[in-house]
Design a protein around this motif. Structure first.
Motif, PDB file in Angstrom:
ATOM      1  N   MET A 182       0.818  -1.216   0.000  1.00 24.67           N
ATOM      2  CA  MET A 182       0.000   0.000   0.000  1.00 24.67           C
ATOM      3  C   MET A 182       0.852   1.267   0.000  1.00 24.67           C
ATOM      4  N   GLY A 183       2.182   1.101   0.063  1.00 23.31           N
ATOM      5  CA  GLY A 183       3.070   2.256   0.026  1.00 23.31           C
ATOM      6  C   GLY A 183       2.938   3.135   1.250  1.00 23.31           C
ATOM      7  N   THR A 184       2.721   2.528   2.408  1.00 22.72           N
ATOM      8  CA  THR A 184       2.620   3.293   3.654  1.00 22.72           C
ATOM      9  C   THR A 184       3.818   2.978   4.539  1.00 22.72           C
ATOM     10  N   GLU A 185       4.141   3.911   5.421  1.00 23.70           N
ATOM     11  CA  GLU A 185       5.268   3.683   6.336  1.00 23.70           C
ATOM     12  C   GLU A 185       4.899   2.753   7.489  1.00 23.70           C
ATOM     13  N   VAL A 186       3.606   2.680   7.811  1.00 26.95           N
ATOM     14  CA  VAL A 186       3.170   1.911   8.985  1.00 26.95           C
ATOM     15  C   VAL A 186       2.019   0.983   8.626  1.00 26.95           C
ATOM     16  N   CYS A 187       2.079  -0.229   9.152  1.00 26.93           N
ATOM     17  CA  CYS A 187       0.927  -1.142   9.186  1.00 26.93           C
ATOM     18  C   CYS A 187       0.950  -1.825  10.551  1.00 26.93           C
ATOM     19  N   SER A 188      -0.162  -1.821  11.257  1.00 26.50           N
ATOM     20  CA  SER A 188      -0.222  -2.403  12.602  1.00 26.50           C
ATOM     21  C   SER A 188      -1.473  -3.253  12.750  1.00 26.50           C
ATOM     22  N   ILE A 189      -1.355  -4.297  13.560  1.00 24.45           N
ATOM     23  CA  ILE A 189      -2.497  -5.168  13.861  1.00 24.45           C
ATOM     24  C   ILE A 189      -2.736  -5.143  15.365  1.00 24.45           C
ATOM     25  N   TYR A 190      -3.958  -4.767  15.740  1.00 28.33           N
ATOM     26  CA  TYR A 190      -4.391  -4.777  17.138  1.00 28.33           C
ATOM     27  C   TYR A 190      -5.442  -5.878  17.297  1.00 28.33           C
ATOM     28  N   LEU A 191      -5.274  -6.737  18.296  1.00 24.28           N
ATOM     29  CA  LEU A 191      -6.247  -7.794  18.574  1.00 24.28           C
ATOM     30  C   LEU A 191      -6.744  -7.670  20.014  1.00 24.28           C
ATOM     31  N   PHE A 192      -7.951  -8.177  20.262  1.00 21.58           N
ATOM     32  CA  PHE A 192      -8.498  -8.136  21.616  1.00 21.58           C
ATOM     33  C   PHE A 192      -7.777  -9.151  22.509  1.00 21.58           C
ATOM     34  N   ARG A 193      -7.328  -8.689  23.686  1.00 25.75           N
ATOM     35  CA  ARG A 193      -6.777  -9.613  24.685  1.00 25.75           C
ATOM     36  C   ARG A 193      -7.884 -10.051  25.646  1.00 25.75           C
ATOM     37  N   ASP A 194      -8.921  -9.227  25.790  1.00 25.84           N
ATOM     38  CA  ASP A 194     -10.149  -9.588  26.485  1.00 25.84           C
ATOM     39  C   ASP A 194     -11.258  -8.767  25.846  1.00 25.84           C
ATOM     40  N   ARG A 195     -12.450  -8.837  26.358  1.00 27.66           N
ATOM     41  CA  ARG A 195     -13.589  -8.195  25.697  1.00 27.66           C
ATOM     42  C   ARG A 195     -13.459  -6.680  25.595  1.00 27.66           C
ATOM     43  N   ASP A 196     -12.696  -6.090  26.493  1.00 29.27           N
ATOM     44  CA  ASP A 196     -12.654  -4.628  26.564  1.00 29.27           C
ATOM     45  C   ASP A 196     -11.290  -4.026  26.250  1.00 29.27           C
ATOM     46  N   THR A 197     -10.284  -4.858  25.960  1.00 31.05           N
ATOM     47  CA  THR A 197      -8.927  -4.328  25.813  1.00 31.05           C
ATOM     48  C   THR A 197      -8.284  -4.800  24.516  1.00 31.05           C
ATOM     49  N   LEU A 198      -7.781  -3.838  23.725  1.00 26.16           N
ATOM     50  CA  LEU A 198      -7.032  -4.124  22.502  1.00 26.16           C
ATOM     51  C   LEU A 198      -5.543  -4.073  22.787  1.00 26.16           C
ATOM     52  N   GLU A 199      -4.786  -4.925  22.095  1.00 26.06           N
ATOM     53  CA  GLU A 199      -3.333  -4.976  22.292  1.00 26.06           C
ATOM     54  C   GLU A 199      -2.641  -4.902  20.937  1.00 26.06           C
ATOM     55  N   LEU A 200      -1.599  -4.071  20.855  1.00 21.26           N
ATOM     56  CA  LEU A 200      -0.784  -4.019  19.641  1.00 21.26           C
ATOM     57  C   LEU A 200      -0.006  -5.328  19.538  1.00 21.26           C
ATOM     58  N   CYS A 201      -0.331  -6.128  18.509  1.00 26.30           N
ATOM     59  CA  CYS A 201       0.273  -7.463  18.394  1.00 26.30           C
ATOM     60  C   CYS A 201       1.344  -7.550  17.311  1.00 26.30           C
ATOM     61  N   ALA A 202       1.363  -6.620  16.381  1.00 25.25           N
ATOM     62  CA  ALA A 202       2.393  -6.628  15.344  1.00 25.25           C
ATOM     63  C   ALA A 202       2.406  -5.265  14.665  1.00 25.25           C
ATOM     64  N   THR A 203       3.579  -4.846  14.220  1.00 27.04           N
ATOM     65  CA  THR A 203       3.654  -3.560  13.519  1.00 27.04           C
ATOM     66  C   THR A 203       4.849  -3.519  12.588  1.00 27.04           C
ATOM     67  N   GLU A 204       4.692  -2.795  11.512  1.00 26.00           N
ATOM     68  CA  GLU A 204       5.777  -2.392  10.632  1.00 26.00           C
ATOM     69  C   GLU A 204       5.775  -0.869  10.663  1.00 26.00           C
ATOM     70  N   GLY A 205       6.811  -0.278  11.196  1.00 29.48           N
ATOM     71  CA  GLY A 205       6.912   1.172  11.199  1.00 29.48           C
ATOM     72  C   GLY A 205       6.853   1.812  12.568  1.00 29.48           C
ATOM     73  N   LEU A 206       6.081   1.249  13.494  1.00 33.19           N
ATOM     74  CA  LEU A 206       6.095   1.763  14.861  1.00 33.19           C
ATOM     75  C   LEU A 206       7.228   1.082  15.627  1.00 33.19           C
ATOM     76  N   ARG A 207       7.520   1.550  16.824  1.00 28.95           N
ATOM     77  CA  ARG A 207       8.625   0.982  17.596  1.00 28.95           C
ATOM     78  C   ARG A 207       8.327  -0.464  17.989  1.00 28.95           C
ATOM     79  N   ALA A 208       9.296  -1.347  17.755  1.00 31.64           N
ATOM     80  CA  ALA A 208       9.117  -2.774  18.005  1.00 31.64           C
ATOM     81  C   ALA A 208       8.846  -3.065  19.472  1.00 31.64           C
ATOM     82  N   GLU A 209       9.448  -2.240  20.383  1.00 29.29           N
ATOM     83  CA  GLU A 209       9.270  -2.511  21.811  1.00 29.29           C
ATOM     84  C   GLU A 209       7.837  -2.233  22.290  1.00 29.29           C
ATOM     85  N   ALA A 210       7.017  -1.579  21.461  1.00 31.38           N
ATOM     86  CA  ALA A 210       5.623  -1.302  21.841  1.00 31.38           C
ATOM     87  C   ALA A 210       4.720  -2.517  21.638  1.00 31.38           C
ATOM     88  N   VAL A 211       5.194  -3.498  20.845  1.00 33.20           N
ATOM     89  CA  VAL A 211       4.385  -4.691  20.575  1.00 33.20           C
ATOM     90  C   VAL A 211       4.121  -5.437  21.887  1.00 33.20           C
TER      91      VAL A 211
END
Length: 745
Positions: free
Chosen positions: A41-70
């Motif tokens: 898509m020619g973008t600097e960032v792609c990230s995937i957020y998945l639910f860890r429970d019903r109310d909380t999303l977690e950054l599970c993978a990224t290209e472009g954001l800081r790796a330590e945030a995963v």
């Protein structure tokens, strides 16, 4: 959609398929996806957020954001733009993310450098599993082609998530459908049970979301749609001459099945690289997402039709979703989004319990579950999505909790509780044939509620002295057309014969409110519980009431007959209903049919107004049965289907018991026999207090007779009445604490 974007989508999905096919852990696969999408898509960032429970999303993978945030960056549902996408299930596309409503800056990600933001929900069948995001430094809105391409990728990610392709460390990457889950729900029928899940509509699993040959997939889809159309046409032919409402539903099915727009959207998804079944599921997910946003009843019904049609099409494409009955476990607990009364009756007493995502405590399914004495929970949000066939499930339908895939400690506690209940039932069996006689010598008559022919054997096994309430509406609810008088007469005759001389109180048709006949035009009412229902329908549309009364008279065949009218609110309604009974008797006399040797005609007191009726009413009526469920909700102005208020008020509230005592006194003045029928009659403490207030006949579900009799035989009603009076004098709101303290001594 232009061919160029279709080609680019196919290329991207092809690369994704190759990435998924290669070896590697779940985290590696997620990382590959973000890299591929960002490059394509020619973008600097792609990230995937998945639910860890019903109310909380977690950054599970990224290209472009800081790796330590995963796996470190988390946000609540609705928080930030990502949380907004997840909550609404809608795309957010903006050229200036920081200026957007609800934007939240996550400093650990380093995203401050990126202005544009495109987030799409990762959804499967209306359930949001996470959010797929692309970002770039350039301030621009993404094109409709780019949005569509990212939605297609999100669809594939959802399917792969469902298949467990991303299992790894951390809550968000746990294998789906393996974690223990607890569901709070409303109680439709009390009981405690444990067994294994049997899905009413087993989920269809799309194992191949990406396809190489669009033409072949279009042909598969076209063939399946044609089979679907033929099936709908056959249903319409079979329903010809039936009720108009059923025909309208089938006509809506045919309209959707022949919709070019519906087919075009699925063909576009195939052109972008999805398989036929993935394209159908993408459209179905979109329909379910729209369904959650629509409040108009007509539009919701139409979207339900489209959802159901998509599910039928998926089953045709995959051959899944029709599990053989032979595969049903020995201890099945039915899990479904919703179910009709006839379908539930088809399962019958094989079921150990039922859990529904929808429904209500007064729904048709609840009526049947109570008749079958099957524990039932309703409004268990998302359980049909979370459960799989064969999962262990424990139902506490006393407390309104379902434990799906419980851990060993919970399962052990349930087994212990069930063992204790089984032991208690053995103790109750030893007093089955003994009277419910309190220590003070007072005898209380215990009767059972019923609604099916299959209930009658419980008369003997439970020790019930008769049937205090036979619900006649079940025979009307489970059919697609009005039953004939001869059919009803034969059924009522079999019921009387099976009772072997014990008294059976037949309640005339109690429909309306939440019990609408499938072949009767429904009336849109703002508050159905207070609307056109029960005897109000019977008197306004007397044809059905007359037919039912004639069937009951014929069924008695010269023997005794007991009938009561539901939801009588004033004396004039009683007089009109009693007049209909007199007309039925006169008609049968003219026809030469035998009249009942004895006839009792009573009324249900379910509205406070009837307690204040004239003395003449109490003198004329042959008996009164307090309908505790309705009377309690009207007395406290608390809807018994509303979880926010229905548990707020206690049956042992001083004001309610005083009201019951007033009814007892009025009946005593005129010598009118009085009984109490409802859930509280089957709760031992409540039953004991009702007896102390002077009620000498209680009617309940068969399983409750043993526990109620056991406690009554240990109690002294005179002493208990004094305890209640003292609690009243002290100004206590409820007598429950004082009664419980007295019983512990």
């Amino acid at each position: 959609m232009p061919d160029r974007s279709e080609s680019e989508s196919r290329k991207l999905l092809g690369r994704l398929r190759d990435a998924m096919a290669s070896s590697g852990a779940g985290q590696e696969r997620l990382d590959r996806i973000t890299t591929l999408v960002a490059e394509s898509m020619g973008t600097e960032v792609c990230s995937i957020y998945l639910f860890r429970d019903r109310d909380t999303l977690e950054l599970c993978a990224t290209e472009g954001l800081r790796a330590e945030a995963v796996h470190q960056t988390r946000m609540r549902l609705g928080e930030g733009l990502v949380g907004r996408v997840a909550r609404a299930g809608r795309v957010v596309n903006t050229a200036d993310a920081p200026a957007e409503r609800g934007f939240r800056y996550m400093p650990e990600t380093g995203e401050e450098a990126y202005s544009s933001f495109l987030g799409v929900p990762i959804q499967r069948l209306g359930e949001t599993l996470g959010v797929l995001v692309v970002q770039s430094r350039e301030a621009r809105e993404f094109t409709s082609d780019e949005v569509y391409a990212l939605e297609v990728v999100a669809m594939v990610v959802a399917e792969m998530t469902e298949l467990g392709a991303f299992v790894g460390e951390g809550s968000a990457l746990e294998a789906p459908h393996q974690r223990p889950a607890t569901f709070r729900a409303s109680v439709g029928q009390e009981g405690v049970t444990m067994g294994h899940v049997w899905l009413h509509e087993p989920r269809v699993v799309v194992t191949k979301p990406i396809a190489d040959d669009p033409e072949a997939e279009r042909a598969r889809l076209s063939e399946a749609v044609e089979r679907l159309r033929v099936g709908v046409d056959r249903m319409l032919d079979g329903a010809a001459g039936g009720d108009a409402e059923h025909l309208q539903v089938l006509e809506a099915y045919r309209m959707f099945a022949n919709s070019r727009g519906w087919l075009r959207r699925m063909e576009e998804s195939i052109a972008s690289g999805l398989s036929a079944e993935a394209a159908v599921e993408k459209e179905q997910s979109a329909a379910r997402a729209r369904l959650s946003q629509v409040s108009d009843p007509y539009l919701r019904d139409r979207l339900h039709d489209l959802d159901d049609l998509s599910h039928r099409l998926l089953r045709l494409l995959t051959g899944q979703g029709q599990a053989a009955e032979s595969e049903m476990p020995a201890d099945p607990i039915l899990v479904a989004r919703n179910i009709g009364p006839a379908e539930l009756l088809d399962y019958g007493r094989r079921l150990k319990g039922v859990v529904l995502e929808e429904g209500s405590v007064g729904s048709h399914a609840a009526v049947v579950a109570r008749a079958l004495a099957i524990p039932l929970l309703v409004q268990a949000d998302r359980i049909a999505t979370e459960a799989l066939n064969g999962d262990l499930i424990a139902l506490d339908a006393d407390q309104g909790i379902a434990h799906l895939r419980p851990d060993e400690s919970v399962a052990t506690a349930f087994r212990d509780k069930m063992a204790m209940q089984a032991a208690a039932q053995e103790r109750y069996a030893s007093i089955r044939d003994k009277p419910a006689e309190a220590r003070c010598g007072t005898v209380v008559s215990l009767h059972m509620n019923a609604g099916l022919m299959a209930d009658l054997p419980s008369l003997e096994s439970s020790g019930a002295e008769g049937v205090g309430l036979f619900r006649t509406e079940l025979q009307f609810l489970i059919r697609n057309q009005m039953p004939r008088r001869s059919e009803l007469s034969a059924l009522y005759a079999r019921i009387m014969k099976a009772a072997q001389g014990k008294r059976v109180v037949f309640r005339t048709l109690d429909i309306g409110s939440d019990k609408v006949l499938p072949y009767m035009n429904s009336v849109d009412e703002p508050n159905p519980a207070l609307g056109w229902r029960a005897i109000r329908v019977g008197l306004d549309k007397p044809g059905v009431l007359r037919m039912q009364l004639q069937a009951l008279v014929r069924a008695a065949a010269g023997g005794p007959l007991t009938v009561m009218f539901p939801f009588i609110a004033q004396y004039e309604e009683w007089r009109a209903a009693r007049a209909e009974m007199d007309k039925a008797l006169e008609r049968e006399r003219i026809l030469g049919h035998p009249l009942p040797a004895s006839l009792e005609v009573g009324a249900m007191l379910e509205t406070p107004s009837l307690a204040f009726a004239s003395r003449r009413f109490f003198e004329e009526v042959e008996f009164i049965s307090i309908g505790g469920n309705d009377l309690k909700q009207f007395f406290f102005a608390a809807d018994r289907e509303n979880e926010l208020v229905r548990r707020r008020y206690d049956t042992l509230n001083v004001s309610f018991l005083s009201f019951i005592e007033q009814i007892v006194d009025r009946c005593a003045e005129t010598g009118t026999p009085l009984s109490f029928c409802g859930e509280d009659a089957g709760r031992p403490i409540e039953a004991l207090c009702l007896a102390a207030m002077g009620i000498r006949t209680l009617s309940m579900r068969p399983a409750s007779i043993g526990p109620v009799k056991h406690l009554l035989r240990r109690a002294h009603l005179g002493e208990l009445r004094e305890v209640i009076a003292e609690a009243k004098a002290r100004g206590e709101q409820s007598v429950r604490p004082a009664v419980m303290d007295h019983l512990r001594r």
